[in-house]
Design a protein around this motif. Structure first.
Motif, PDB file in Angstrom:
ATOM      1  N   LEU A 126      82.462  55.032 -61.665  1.00 46.94           N
ATOM      2  CA  LEU A 126      82.995  55.713 -60.719  1.00 46.94           C
ATOM      3  C   LEU A 126      84.506  56.097 -60.788  1.00 46.94           C
ATOM      4  O   LEU A 126      85.028  57.087 -60.423  1.00 46.94           O
ATOM      5  CB  LEU A 126      82.935  54.461 -59.474  1.00 46.94           C
ATOM      6  N   THR A 129      85.083  58.994 -62.486  1.00 47.90           N
ATOM      7  CA  THR A 129      84.925  60.187 -61.790  1.00 47.90           C
ATOM      8  C   THR A 129      86.217  60.368 -60.875  1.00 47.90           C
ATOM      9  O   THR A 129      86.455  61.925 -60.613  1.00 47.90           O
ATOM     10  CB  THR A 129      83.792  60.071 -60.777  1.00 47.90           C
ATOM     11  N   ALA A 375      80.005  57.592 -56.839  1.00 46.30           N
ATOM     12  CA  ALA A 375      80.285  58.422 -58.262  1.00 46.30           C
ATOM     13  C   ALA A 375      79.636  59.612 -58.226  1.00 46.30           C
ATOM     14  O   ALA A 375      80.376  60.689 -58.473  1.00 46.30           O
ATOM     15  CB  ALA A 375      80.004  57.673 -59.531  1.00 46.30           C
TER      16      ALA A 375
END
Length: 463
Positions: A126, A129, A375
């Motif tokens: 996550l 991203t 994500a």
């Protein structure tokens, strides 16, 4: 890095001073299913955790929902399951109010022993991203909403929702779903009060609670924060908290996507805004009188989330039960449409203005990993903005739409779309996507091989 801010010794010493009663600490690591795993350590070992980390098998965050590792998963069974390092996340060392012992908990991130990121840790995925969006000049502000049932044992021994009863009667149960009925919350006053108290103690920004579209079903929302990793942590931690408090009150808190055939499913909805480097909402159009006042950045972000929706279905619907929720007529996502103030669409623009212009990502069931869902949603946003993806026609407020099914309707279809997809591999890495795809394939094969009571009821007598 998988740990945006690592806990400090100063934080640890302040906690010990404020809570001298604590004797044990649960060290938490969130796996790819959104399940916290870990171990309990004596409080005396916290110094080592904060300075050197704690060792744990690397498979701890790549397990299936049964807490096991696939024989075909390339890690664990084939590489000797080497240890990784757990390091504490700042501001997550808090007491656990729902257990009887003097126990606290702390969230950790999973790192390689040399301090580099572990490529399958959901928090790391996550954060990477988020970094892509930050590099493009955007800062996500996000929040989650979680639906769940409170469950008890029925007369037939099977689980049933904890349904409200008419006061001063011998257990008469009212009919109807009674959405938003505050008297239903009165029946759970002690439970909800304990949830609120525990959330404050643990620093989880829980806010509105209300009864949902089925008896025994509830939703608790979380406030927006400007760190998506923290927001995903909050979602997973709130599930853990609700389960813990429910256990204390003699209930089971159920976050399965579709626990009951006749009642509504449980969703995990995410509200996402993007802000630019000047601190202004990047989705708001100052040069229009239209409602909603959205700009091309928002249109493209929505287009990207729609485009990625098929291959990310294995995140938003990760289990066999997940697909029982995806049926027409109950506000469940069947196609990646979008619209304003319309709960039948998968990507909804709520009633909002300049400061809170956002999109509500409605694909996911409550059984999903908040980290992986977020994500994939943010990856879709970044991809859409970078490639100027057209989302197609917007569904207008109050517009009647025909429900068209274009998203995967079975676990097998979702697995295949995930493996065929290319966008998630670009954002999350082909190594992780291969590992996750194999793990879910093995899980699906195990589930399909089981003989259930339904097999006997349908077939034993007649075939």
């Amino acid at each position: 890095m998988g740990i945006p801010v690592q806990g400090s010794i100063a934080e640890l010493e302040a906690f010990k001073k404020a809570h001298p009663e604590i004797t044990t600490v649960e060290v938490l690591i969130c796996d790819v299913n959104g399940i916290f795993r870990g171990k309990r350590i004596p409080v005396e070992e916290l110094d080592t955790l904060f300075t050197k980390g704690s060792k744990m098998p690397g498979t701890v965050s790549m397990m299936n929902v049964q807490g096991d590792v696939s024989d075909e998963g390339f890690i664990g069974s084939m590489d000797g399951d080497p240890d990784k390092a757990l390091f504490p996340v700042a501001n997550t060392l808090v007491p656990i109010p729902w257990v009887d012992s003097n126990t606290a908990q702390i969230v950790t991130g999973l790192l390689n022993l040399d301090g580099t990121d572990c490529f399958w840790d959901p928090r790391t995925l996550l954060q990477e991203t988020v970094n892509r969006l930050n590099d493009a000049g955007f800062k996500p502000v996000v929040a989650t909403e979680l639906e769940f049932y409170l469950v008890e044992q029925g007369d037939d021994g099977l689980p049933r929702p904890v349904r409200p009863k008419v006061p001063a009667t011998n257990g008469i149960m009212p009919l109807g779903m009674q959405y938003g009925l505050l008297e239903d919350l009165w029946d759970l006053d002690a439970f909800l009060d304990d949830v609120n108290t525990a959330a404050k103690i643990q620093g989880i920004p829980a806010t509105t609670a209300h009864s949902e579209f089925s008896q025994g079903q509830y939703e608790i929302n979380l406030n927006h924060v400007d760190c998506p990793v923290t927001a995903a942590d909050h979602g997973a931690l709130l599930k853990r908290l609700i389960k813990g408090v429910a256990r204390k009150h003699g209930f089971t808190a159920c976050f399965m996507a579709k626990p009951f055939q006749e009642w509504a499913g449980n969703g995990l909805h995410m509200h996402i805004s993007l802000y630019n480097n000047e601190g202004k909402n990047a989705f708001y159009n100052h040069n229009t009188d239209q409602v909603p006042a959205i700009n091309d950045t928002m249109r493209h972000a929505i287009g990207g989330m729609a485009k990625i929706s098929k291959e990310s279905m294995l995140f938003t619907a990760p289990n066999a039960n997940s697909f029982r929720r995806l049926v027409p007529g109950i506000f469940a996502p069947l196609t990646p449409n979008w619209g304003y103030n319309h709960r039948s669409v998968s990507l909804r623009i709520p009633v909002c203005g300049e400061k809170d212009m956002r999109v509500e990502h409605r694909f996911s069931g409550a059984d999903a990993s908040p980290h992986l869902v977020m994500a994939s949603a943010l990856a879709g946003m970044h991809y859409g903005i970078e490639n100027q993806v057209d989302p197609g026609q917007m569904v207008a407020e109050s517009e009647k739409i025909e429900e068209v099914i274009t998203l995967p309707r079975t676990w097998e279809q979702a697995i295949n779309k995930f493996k065929e997809g290319e966008i998630l591999k670009e954002y999350l890495g082909s190594e992780f996507c291969k590992l996750y795809g194999v793990a879910k394939t093995v899980e699906w094969e195990m589930y399909n091989s089981m003989v259930t009571p339904l097999d006997y009821q349908w077939y034993m007598r007649v075939v």
